[in-house]
Scaffold this motif. Structure first.
Motif, mmCIF file in Angstrom:
data_model
loop_
_atom_site.group_PDB
_atom_site.id
_atom_site.type_symbol
_atom_site.label_atom_id
_atom_site.label_comp_id
_atom_site.label_asym_id
_atom_site.label_seq_id
_atom_site.Cartn_x
_atom_site.Cartn_y
_atom_site.Cartn_z
ATOM 1 N N UNK A 586 -5.237 18.417 7.830
ATOM 2 C CA UNK A 586 -5.153 19.381 7.040
ATOM 3 C C UNK A 586 -3.913 19.982 7.166
ATOM 4 N N UNK A 587 -3.285 20.024 8.367
ATOM 5 C CA UNK A 587 -2.226 20.873 8.462
ATOM 6 C C UNK A 587 -1.093 20.312 7.365
ATOM 7 N N UNK A 588 -0.912 19.004 7.656
ATOM 8 C CA UNK A 588 -0.055 18.319 6.640
ATOM 9 C C UNK A 588 -0.176 18.551 5.198
ATOM 10 N N UNK A 589 -1.339 18.547 4.726
ATOM 11 C CA UNK A 589 -1.704 18.807 3.370
ATOM 12 C C UNK A 589 -1.306 20.294 3.191
ATOM 13 N N UNK A 590 -1.818 21.312 3.879
ATOM 14 C CA UNK A 590 -1.356 22.651 3.532
ATOM 15 C C UNK A 590 0.216 22.877 3.649
ATOM 16 N N UNK A 591 1.003 21.925 4.279
ATOM 17 C CA UNK A 591 2.497 22.167 4.316
ATOM 18 C C UNK A 591 3.028 21.641 3.216
ATOM 19 N N UNK A 592 2.461 20.480 2.809
ATOM 20 C CA UNK A 592 2.726 19.852 1.499
ATOM 21 C C UNK A 592 2.538 20.609 0.342
ATOM 22 N N UNK A 593 1.280 21.469 0.344
ATOM 23 C CA UNK A 593 1.065 22.318 -0.508
ATOM 24 C C UNK A 593 2.190 23.503 -0.754
ATOM 25 N N UNK A 594 2.412 24.104 0.355
ATOM 26 C CA UNK A 594 3.245 25.057 0.551
ATOM 27 C C UNK A 594 4.583 24.891 -0.227
ATOM 28 N N UNK A 595 4.986 23.554 0.095
ATOM 29 C CA UNK A 595 6.540 22.931 -0.255
ATOM 30 C C UNK A 595 6.304 22.790 -1.708
ATOM 31 N N UNK A 709 5.717 6.970 3.578
ATOM 32 C CA UNK A 709 5.423 7.276 4.931
ATOM 33 C C UNK A 709 6.503 7.753 5.586
ATOM 34 N N UNK A 710 7.616 7.585 5.296
ATOM 35 C CA UNK A 710 8.696 8.130 6.112
ATOM 36 C C UNK A 710 8.912 9.549 5.800
ATOM 37 N N UNK A 711 8.260 10.104 4.431
ATOM 38 C CA UNK A 711 8.581 11.493 4.462
ATOM 39 C C UNK A 711 7.367 12.142 5.315
ATOM 40 N N UNK A 716 11.009 16.023 5.298
ATOM 41 C CA UNK A 716 10.598 16.156 3.947
ATOM 42 C C UNK A 716 9.582 17.393 3.916
ATOM 43 N N UNK A 717 8.347 17.160 4.586
ATOM 44 C CA UNK A 717 7.483 18.088 4.627
ATOM 45 C C UNK A 717 7.664 19.025 5.872
ATOM 46 N N UNK A 718 7.793 20.326 5.462
ATOM 47 C CA UNK A 718 8.365 21.188 6.655
ATOM 48 C C UNK A 718 7.435 21.451 7.507
ATOM 49 N N UNK A 719 7.667 21.928 8.856
ATOM 50 C CA UNK A 719 6.804 22.556 9.658
ATOM 51 C C UNK A 719 5.620 21.662 10.175
ATOM 52 N N UNK A 720 5.763 20.353 10.085
ATOM 53 C CA UNK A 720 4.725 19.399 10.444
ATOM 54 C C UNK A 720 5.127 18.290 11.076
ATOM 55 N N UNK A 721 6.038 18.382 11.792
ATOM 56 C CA UNK A 721 6.633 17.316 12.474
ATOM 57 C C UNK A 721 5.897 16.460 13.292
ATOM 58 N N UNK A 723 2.396 16.762 13.602
ATOM 59 C CA UNK A 723 1.223 16.252 12.846
ATOM 60 C C UNK A 723 1.736 14.751 12.090
ATOM 61 N N UNK A 724 2.941 14.985 11.479
ATOM 62 C CA UNK A 724 3.587 13.919 10.677
ATOM 63 C C UNK A 724 3.686 12.504 11.747
ATOM 64 N N UNK A 725 4.019 12.901 12.715
ATOM 65 C CA UNK A 725 4.396 11.647 13.619
ATOM 66 C C UNK A 725 2.949 11.249 14.163
ATOM 67 N N UNK A 726 2.012 11.954 14.564
ATOM 68 C CA UNK A 726 0.567 11.530 14.851
ATOM 69 C C UNK A 726 0.220 10.634 13.628
ATOM 70 N N UNK A 727 0.122 11.035 12.319
ATOM 71 C CA UNK A 727 -0.227 10.391 11.455
ATOM 72 C C UNK A 727 0.273 9.069 11.158
ATOM 73 N N UNK A 728 1.727 9.069 11.266
ATOM 74 C CA UNK A 728 2.811 7.966 10.915
ATOM 75 C C UNK A 728 2.085 6.990 12.181
ATOM 76 N N UNK A 729 2.017 7.398 13.473
ATOM 77 C CA UNK A 729 1.591 6.421 14.454
ATOM 78 C C UNK A 729 0.198 5.831 14.165
#
Ligand code: NBG
Length: 809
Positions: A586-595, A709-711, A716-721, A723-729
């Protein structure tokens, strides 16, 4: 139950005076809402009484649908429609200067559920009444329902949903029908002088269960059934034992929230108590009712069917046994034969975490007598099976093993029917998940593909399209959903296709305005409205959708001149409060939306909208406006899905994996009118068997995928590093449990196909028409008829209207 405008206005104004001593001009919207609700209830109350008395006098068999969730949403408009009052009330209120829509918005959603399971229960309540079937709901009156979702800095925050804070006009408290439910204490068998054994339950905690009944109004047939929801109170005679607020709170907590926090022992125990609470209260009240009406309990199976909706009410089996054996002194064998005939069970998922298991110690301490009865059922099961089959099968199917009570085993062994909710799901139950049980009881297994209350999802939610249907194919579809098929005659009719486009546009423009009001985001209402609305869960793969959006965004950034088919991606989803991973998505979708939404260079080509607090009433706003229906779960994991049916009915094109009911949608509309992609269930199982899925290889071998995936982790997507790592992992380190990377390229290609199809509007509209025309087969009216015939063995009762007609003759 029709009414003239004049009479309605008179009654409405009288009621407003009676209730509030106010005139229309003086009344607030809330006053108007409660006045109208009171009038509606007072009007159907007569039929409610007639229906109940008719069931009592004709001695027809009735079904009791036990469900820990019900998600009726708002009741006012649906009651008006079903009473045949909707148009008159709308016009009359207009004469009085009132917009019915404004009043409808006052009603809080009755949100006593989480998702498909609870909504299905409510669709069934509507259809059971509309088919004139004798059926009742039985559940819990949660004070707070499911949480209210807010986004703060892109994070999901859960607030209590105080849906009852201003009262609830629809419910009737029935003090005289209260029962007591016992918990805790100590149970043993006491030997009497004659050598017989009597069960004793010592020092129990006694809770008073109070029913609140809500009328379930059938569609223009005069039937009004009952949804009974139980609340917990301290019994008057026990008040002295509850002196502290803390002690009282423990009782109040029983019906406080749906899904107490199960990350700790106390939360899990409370959940188990909730289950026993509504099971015991409901079962006791059924038996009491039939005894009081002079029925013989020795053939109770001829007038009662109890349905166990998922495993939460599985304790209906031992509770029914407890009442028959302990209270009614019936012998065990007779009681057991009756129990099996009365009970039936629906399984709603193959996910292991949802097949409930309770530690013996906990169950024994919550209800020691019920635990004893389960032990006895288990003992007899093992005894009966020993020597007839492999010991291994007995080990795997018995109810209690290794200190764990398996609720699905209890439900299957203690009932005559186990069904799945779509063809594929039922096959998986038979062949894989419950295969051992299938070998023991092949004839108990059957399929009942889910259905939806098409009245709500078309007539109520989409008046624009409903009117177009009336003009094109007449109004019979309003009574018989299969008549939607008449629309097929117009699949090449340009005028009808054009009108269809116009209707969709009206709905999209309306949703766009709503989105702007709620979120401030201005969306292009000529873009494709691409919708994914459902609980947030890894297997449903909102992540796949997200990765595709990232890809589109990167493409546009790389080549600013690139033109794509403009899209608005619309999400609605709640994540379970303790489901960390879902919240990260949810957090990453919201941050991507913001961007994306704020990137000038993207303009109108791409927008993301995640609407807060997904609910039935929000779904009613989104679904009529959808162009694309995202049904992208990993094949085999979505038991059925029902938003797929609602979206199809409203003319959205399904973009889907071959999972759940998507397969049946494809069969209905044909390959050309749906976009299918991804692994099949057989391929998923082949991966499991060979244990040869390597997510990393997909990442490594595709430049495109790697960039996406690297994004997630490169800023690339701010304020969600985090959460981004968690999903990446989850994808690379933990090998992508739901095959997102495996299906990515396929999904991108399918999305390109969608864009391409959309660019040929005539073709698209024809596909859309074919979807609407074929949606009739997913009507819950038909689904409940099949349950009634095959499982519950109940027949439609004479409707009050028929009774009235006969007496007038
Ligand atoms: C859900 C399934 C859905 C299905 C609904 C209604 C649970 C446990 N199961 O696929 O995930 O449509 O039940 O049957 O909520």
């Amino acid at each position: 139950m029709t009414i003239s405008k004049e009479l309605f206005k008179e009654k409405f104004m009288d009621m407003l005076t009676e209730k509030y001593a106010l005139s229309v001009e003086e009344a607030s919207p809330y006053d108007l809402y409660t006045t109208l609700a009171t009038l509606i209830r007072a009007t159907y109350a007569k039929d409610w009484g007639i229906t109940r008395r008719a069931y009592n006098t004709t001695h027809e068999k009735q079904v009791y649908y036990f469900s820990i969730e019900f998600l009726p949403g708002r009741m006012m408009k649906s009651n008006l429609l079903n009473m045949g009052w909707l148009d008159t009330v709308e016009a009359s209120l207009k004469d009085l200067g009132i917009d019915l829509e404004d009043i409808l918005e006052i009603e809080p959603d009755m949100a006593l559920g989480n998702g498909g399971l609870g909504r299905l229960a409510s669709c069934f309540m509507d259809s059971i009444a509309s088919e004139g079937l004798p059926g009742n709901g039985n559940g819990i009156r949660y004070k707070y329902g499911l949480f209210k979702q807010k986004f703060i800095d892109g994070y999901q925050v859960e607030l209590p949903n105080e849906w009852l804070s201003r009262g609830n006009t629809w419910e009737v408290r029935r003090d005289s029908k209260a029962v007591t439910v016992k918990f805790n204490g100590h149970a043993y068998l006491k030997e009497l002088e004659d050598g017989s054994l009597v069960p004793i339950h010592e020092n129990p905690t006694v809770v008073r269960a109070i029913p609140y009944d809500t009328g379930m109004v059938g569609y223009q047939n005069g039937t009004v059934n009952t949804l009974r929801l139980w609340d917990a109170e301290i019994p008057l005679e026990e008040e002295i034992n509850y002196r502290s607020i803390q002690q009282r709170r423990e009782i109040e907590d029983l019906t406080s929230v749906l899904y107490p926090d199960d990350s700790n022992e106390a939360g899990r125990r409370l959940r188990l108590m909730q289950e026993y609470f509504f099971v015991s209260a409901g079962t006791q009240s059924i038996i009491r009712h039939f005894k009081a009406n002079g029925y013989n309990l020795n053939n109770i199976d001829e007038y009662v069917a109890i349905h166990i909706n998922d495993t939460h009410p599985a304790m209906c089996v031992p509770e029914f046994m407890r009442i028959l054996v302990d209270e009614e002194q019936m012998n065990w064998e007779r009681a057991w034969a009756l129990t099996i005939k009365v009970m039936s069970y629906t399984n709603h998922t193959i996910l292991a975490e949802a097949l409930e298991k309770w530690p013996v110690e906990m169950l024994r301490s919550v209800q020691p007598r019920i635990y004893q009865i389960i032990e006895e059922i288990d003992r007899r099961f093992v005894e009966q099976m020993t020597g007839t089959i492999d010991w291994g099968i007995i080990e795997r199917t018995r109810i209690i093993s290794n200190g764990i009570v398996h609720m699905a085993h209890l439900a299957i062994i203690g009932s005559h029917s186990t069904n799945g909710v779509a063809k594929l799901h039922s096959d998986l139950l038979k062949n894989v998940v419950l295969h051992d049980f299938y070998r023991l009881y092949p004839s108990r297994f059957n399929n009942k593909t889910n259905g939806i209350a098409e009245r709500r999802w078309m007539q109520l939610a989409n008046p624009t399209l409903s009117h177009l249907l009336d003009e094109t194919i007449g109004t019979s579809w309003r009574f018989e959903a299969s008549d939607l098929y008449l629309l097929m005659n117009y699949k090449d009719d340009k005028k009808v296709l054009h009108a269809l486009a116009k209707a969709k546009q009206v709905n999209k423009t309306r949703l766009a305005k709503f989105i702007e009001k709620e979120t401030g985001v201005i969306v292009n209402d000529h873009a494709i409205f691409d919708v994914q609305i459902k609980r947030l869960h890894a297997y449903k793969r909102q992540l796949l959708n997200l990765l595709h959006i990232i890809k589109l965004y990167l493409d546009l950034k790389e080549d600013p001149k690139k033109k794509i088919q403009p899209r608005v991606f619309i999400f609605g989803a709640k994540a379970a409060p303790s489901y960390h991973y879902a919240k990260a998505i949810i957090k990453v979708i919201n941050e991507l939306a913001n961007l994306i939404n704020n990137d000038e260079s993207i303009k109108d080509q791409l927008k993301i909208v995640f609407l807060e607090n997904y609910s039935v009433s929000l779904a009613e706003k989104i679904i009529p406006a959808a162009d694309v229906s995202e049904q992208i779960s990993l094949a085999s994991k979505e038991a059925s899905g029902t938003s797929n049916m609602k979206l199809m009915l409203n003319g959205a094109i399904t973009l889907a994996t071959l999972d759940g009911a998507n397969i049946e949608i494809r069969d209905a509309v044909g390959d050309d009118n749906i976009v299918i992609f991804g692994l099949t269930e057989a391929e998923v199982y082949a991966y499991y068997e060979q244990a040869n899925y390597r997510a990393f290889e997909y990442y490594e071998s595709s430049v495109e995928l790697r960039k996406v995936i690297d994004a997630l982790i490169d800023g690339t997507i701010p304020n969600s590093s985090q959460e981004g790592i968690e999903i990446y992992d989850s994808l690379l380190k933990y090998n992508d449990e739901f095959f997102v990377l495996r299906d990515f390229a396929d999904y991108v290609a399918a999305q390109e196909k969608v864009a391409h199809l959309y660019s040929d509007q005539e073709k698209w509209l024809k596909m859309s028409l074919i979807n609407i025309a074929n949606a009739g087969r997913f009507s819950a009216d038909d689904t409940v008829k099949k349950y009634a015939e095959d499982i519950w063995r109940i027949k439609p009762n004479k409707t009050p209207q028929q009774v009235k007609d006969e007496t007038h003759d």
